[in-house]
Motif scaffolding. Structure first.
Motif, PDB file in Angstrom:
ATOM      1  N   VAL A 360       0.827  -1.219   0.000  1.00 17.52           N
ATOM      2  CA  VAL A 360       0.000   0.000   0.000  1.00 17.52           C
ATOM      3  C   VAL A 360       0.856   1.261   0.000  1.00 17.52           C
ATOM      4  O   VAL A 360       0.570   2.216  -0.733  1.00 17.52           O
ATOM      5  N   PHE A 361       1.948   1.260   0.786  1.00 24.64           N
ATOM      6  CA  PHE A 361       2.697   2.506   0.951  1.00 24.64           C
ATOM      7  C   PHE A 361       4.011   2.558   0.175  1.00 24.64           C
ATOM      8  O   PHE A 361       4.614   3.624   0.064  1.00 24.64           O
ATOM      9  N   LEU A 362       4.485   1.427  -0.351  1.00 19.36           N
ATOM     10  CA  LEU A 362       5.748   1.460  -1.076  1.00 19.36           C
ATOM     11  C   LEU A 362       5.629   1.010  -2.533  1.00 19.36           C
ATOM     12  O   LEU A 362       6.418   1.433  -3.381  1.00 19.36           O
ATOM     13  N   THR A 363       4.680   0.142  -2.827  1.00 19.42           N
ATOM     14  CA  THR A 363       4.570  -0.376  -4.200  1.00 19.42           C
ATOM     15  C   THR A 363       3.530   0.386  -5.009  1.00 19.42           C
ATOM     16  O   THR A 363       3.834   0.903  -6.089  1.00 19.42           O
ATOM     17  N   SER A 365       1.348   3.456  -5.958  1.00 21.86           N
ATOM     18  CA  SER A 365       1.519   4.906  -5.767  1.00 21.86           C
ATOM     19  C   SER A 365       0.207   5.613  -5.407  1.00 21.86           C
ATOM     20  O   SER A 365       0.221   6.737  -4.885  1.00 21.86           O
ATOM     21  N   LYS A 366      -0.941   4.948  -5.678  1.00 20.93           N
ATOM     22  CA  LYS A 366      -2.223   5.633  -5.470  1.00 20.93           C
ATOM     23  C   LYS A 366      -2.511   6.008  -4.011  1.00 20.93           C
ATOM     24  O   LYS A 366      -2.983   7.107  -3.737  1.00 20.93           O
ATOM     25  N   PRO A 367      -2.269   5.112  -3.040  1.00 24.87           N
ATOM     26  CA  PRO A 367      -2.621   5.474  -1.655  1.00 24.87           C
ATOM     27  C   PRO A 367      -1.909   6.722  -1.150  1.00 24.87           C
ATOM     28  O   PRO A 367      -2.535   7.577  -0.530  1.00 24.87           O
ATOM     29  N   LEU A 368      -0.594   6.829  -1.416  1.00 22.69           N
ATOM     30  CA  LEU A 368       0.118   8.015  -0.938  1.00 22.69           C
ATOM     31  C   LEU A 368      -0.363   9.268  -1.665  1.00 22.69           C
ATOM     32  O   LEU A 368      -0.492  10.343  -1.055  1.00 22.69           O
ATOM     33  N   THR A 369      -0.636   9.130  -2.976  1.00 19.98           N
ATOM     34  CA  THR A 369      -1.184  10.278  -3.715  1.00 19.98           C
ATOM     35  C   THR A 369      -2.539  10.678  -3.128  1.00 19.98           C
ATOM     36  O   THR A 369      -2.818  11.866  -2.926  1.00 19.98           O
ATOM     37  N   ALA A 370      -3.368   9.664  -2.854  1.00 16.52           N
ATOM     38  CA  ALA A 370      -4.691   9.944  -2.286  1.00 16.52           C
ATOM     39  C   ALA A 370      -4.573  10.571  -0.901  1.00 16.52           C
ATOM     40  O   ALA A 370      -5.315  11.510  -0.570  1.00 16.52           O
ATOM     41  N   LEU A 371      -3.634  10.061  -0.094  1.00 19.56           N
ATOM     42  CA  LEU A 371      -3.446  10.623   1.247  1.00 19.56           C
ATOM     43  C   LEU A 371      -3.008  12.080   1.160  1.00 19.56           C
ATOM     44  O   LEU A 371      -3.507  12.945   1.900  1.00 19.56           O
ATOM     45  N   SER A 372      -2.080  12.348   0.229  1.00 22.97           N
ATOM     46  CA  SER A 372      -1.626  13.733   0.036  1.00 22.97           C
ATOM     47  C   SER A 372      -2.784  14.624  -0.434  1.00 22.97           C
ATOM     48  O   SER A 372      -2.966  15.732   0.083  1.00 22.97           O
ATOM     49  N   ASN A 373      -3.560  14.132  -1.404  1.00 20.51           N
ATOM     50  CA  ASN A 373      -4.708  14.914  -1.895  1.00 20.51           C
ATOM     51  C   ASN A 373      -5.695  15.210  -0.772  1.00 20.51           C
ATOM     52  O   ASN A 373      -6.159  16.339  -0.616  1.00 20.51           O
ATOM     53  N   SER A 374      -6.020  14.155  -0.004  1.00 16.75           N
ATOM     54  CA  SER A 374      -7.019  14.326   1.055  1.00 16.75           C
ATOM     55  C   SER A 374      -6.529  15.285   2.134  1.00 16.75           C
ATOM     56  O   SER A 374      -7.296  16.122   2.632  1.00 16.75           O
TER      57      SER A 374
END
Length: 581
Positions: A360-363, A365-374
């Motif tokens: 989720v956090f290293l492979t 890229s969507k979750p970190l992008t989503a976390l940053s967006n949110s």
């Protein structure tokens, strides 16, 4: 004659200045109302209008088409069953807990309240994930049932009953919130007089306590009703796999279906959903039209019922079991599932790893992008709402006339609308704000930002307005009499008193924007995913271990933020307001 001329000139000048100020004040008022109308009411009017329009001409074609389909009526029936069932469950639990906390002597009431609010603070789609793991084939409920004789099975949450259960548990804190203080404000002298007159406790409860508590119960019931109607996460997570549609998920299906008349059909369904919400509001008004809300009574937190030691321990144990099972155990189960290497394998040490977190956090890229967006969306939404909402609340407090009341009413509409309906309003409004002109807002992160600010601004207005109401006007007068300038008055007297209320409103806006799913699910585009959208996407694709890993981190972050807020509140009370527990 010569002495009078300067006076006349001065008077004319003063009158002219006053006239200009008055005209400017009215001009600002008109401009402000116009801006509020464009951002808050016009999108709703456009949605209703577009449900009656086809190629520029008025038509009832879409209403005829949608209302003649059996699927529509089945969806409406499911919606009514789910919403009324979950509202009744929320009312029963909310009234029971608020009465027990207000009336009965119990130990650890503050801790109990934290656990009562936990299902409301955690986003409902994460709560749903936790409960599905709690009742899954490899979950603790199934394991415990396997120890018992007989072929007992865990309840199936992917059903209408499961949706009602989770909606009721998620929203009973709202009923509790509106009701507990109403119970505390009921004069105990009335109950003592009833007892002296020979009225039994049971009849006193139904004849005196419940009628006096009705305003709080009806208000909490309405908010729970609207929240159940608006909820998208729980019906989408539990209903979609079982082919159970409610209006919020049916509208979503229409929009993402991208058919030739998808938006028009969704607009018709939105109007139906809005009619149901309006019916609930009218029902609340009907219940309250003869009720009297007495805000002048002092809140009385002293218990009125004292149980024997045995009964008290039994009641406390029962309450804690319920609170732990409904608030904490599902979250612990979700956290445990996030550690297993593959979905369905037993929870044993050899199957545990951090592989899901690594993906989720290293492979991916969507979750970190989503976390940053949110985080960015939530932060800037909070800042804008903090400034604008507090300014509106101050105007509402200082000038309680028709214009400020109208502004507050307009700002309430986006929050009162079901989320899917509001998202459609945003699409229709910002796709082409002026016919023939596309500013390019739809399909970007900006439409999410506008939608969040429009939807959550009223939360800040209400929070700041409540903070202003708690300030005694004599304090401001005393500061002015003592010679304190405007800035010193605000910095040393008003802001320290206002800060907790204003900050609570800002924190609520931040939390709501950070975990939002319903509006985001229809407005997001590639690159503007939010945390709710990514978790929903994982779950839809069957990657439950990834969604639980992401959700676990989010829950820990929310709990950490909540803990910091409580700590800062206590420090503020002690250091700034000089309050002691």
């Amino acid at each position: 004659m010569t002495a009078k001329q300067p006076e006349d000139r001065e008077r004319k000048k003063r009158d002219s200045s006053f006239s200009l100020f008055f005209q400017s004040k009215n001009l600002y008022k008109v401009i402000g109302l116009l801006v509020i109308f464009v951002f808050f009411l016009l999108p709703v009017l456009r949605l209703v209008w577009l449900s009656f329009v086809d190629d520029g001409s008025l038509t009832m074609q879409y209403y005829t088409e949608v209302l003649n389909e059996p699927a529509t009526w089945k969806t409406v029936k499911n919606t009514l069953i789910v919403v009324f069932g979950s509202t009744i469950l929320a009312l029963v639990l909310g009234i029971l807990f608020s009465w027990l906390v207000a009336y009965v002597e119990l130990s650890g009431k503050k801790a109990m309240q934290l656990f009562i609010f936990l299902p409301f603070v955690i986003p409902s789609y994460i709560t749903t994930l936790a409960w599905t793991q709690f009742f899954s084939a490899s979950g603790p409920v199934t394991a415990m049932l396997s120890w018992l004789p007989g072929d007992l099975k865990a309840p199936n949450l992917y059903s209408i009953g499961g949706i009602i259960l989770l909606l009721g548990i998620s929203h009973y804190p709202l009923v509790y919130l509106f009701t507990v203080n109403v119970f505390r404000k009921i004069p105990r002298e009335l109950e003592e007089a009833a007892a002296t007159s020979g009225l039994s406790k049971k009849r006193t409860f139904w004849k005196i306590v419940m009628p006096l508590a009705l305003p709080g119960i009806a208000s909490g019931g309405l908010i729970a009703f609207l929240s159940n109607l608006d909820n998208f996460g729980i019906p989408a997570f539990l209903g979609t796999p079982a082919n159970i549609r409610v209006l919020s998920t049916y509208i979503y299906e229409q929009v993402v279906g991208f058919g030739p008349s998808a938006f028009s059909r969704a607009a018709v369904l939105s109007v139906i959903l809005g009619v149901i919400a309006l019916a609930g509001t009218i029902l609340q008004w009907f219940l309250l039209r003869r009720s009297r809300v007495n805000e002048t009574n002092r809140s009385d937190s002293t218990p009125r019922i004292y149980l024997s030691a045995g009964k008290k321990k039994l009641l406390e144990a029962s309450l804690w079991v319920f609170l732990l099972v409904t608030s904490l155990m599902p979250l612990i189960t979700m956290g445990a599932l996030s550690l297993i290497s593959a979905y369905g394998v037993p929870f044993k040490l050899e199957n545990l790893s951090l592989r899901n977190y690594e993906y989720v956090f290293l492979t991916d890229s969507k979750p970190l992008t989503a976390l940053s967006n949110s985080l960015q969306l939530a932060f800037f939404t909070m800042i804008i709402c903090l400034i604008v909402g507090t300014a509106v609340a101050y105007l509402r407090f200082k000038y309680p006339d028709w214009s400020t009341k109208t502004v507050e009413l307009f700002m309430t509409i986006p929050y009162a609308l079901p989320g899917t309906v509001f998202a459609l309003c945003m699409i229709f409004m910002w796709l082409e704000p002026i016919p023939g002109w596309n500013p390019g807002i739809y399909g970007t992160v900006w439409i999410l930002f506008i939608a969040y600010v429009t939807r959550f601004l009223v939360l800040q207005v209400r929070g700041s307005y409540t903070a202003f109401l708690q300030i005694d006007p004599s304090m401001e007068e005393a500061a002015r009499t003592s010679g304190a300038s405007g800035w010193i008055k605000w910095r040393q007297i008003l802001l320290p008193l206002l800060f907790p209320g204003i900050f609570s409103g800002a924190l609520l806006v931040f939390l709501m924007a950070l975990t939002e799913l319903t509006v985001s699910s229809l407005l997001w585009s590639s690159g503007s995913e939010t945390v709710g959208v990514v978790i929903f996407g994982y779950e839809q694709a069957g990657y439950s271990t990834y969604s639980t890993a992401f959700s676990t981190v989010l829950v820990l972050g929310i709990l950490f933020g909540g803990g910091m807020f409580l700590l800062l509140s206590r420090l503020w009370d002690r250091k700034v307001l000089k309050k002691n527990d």
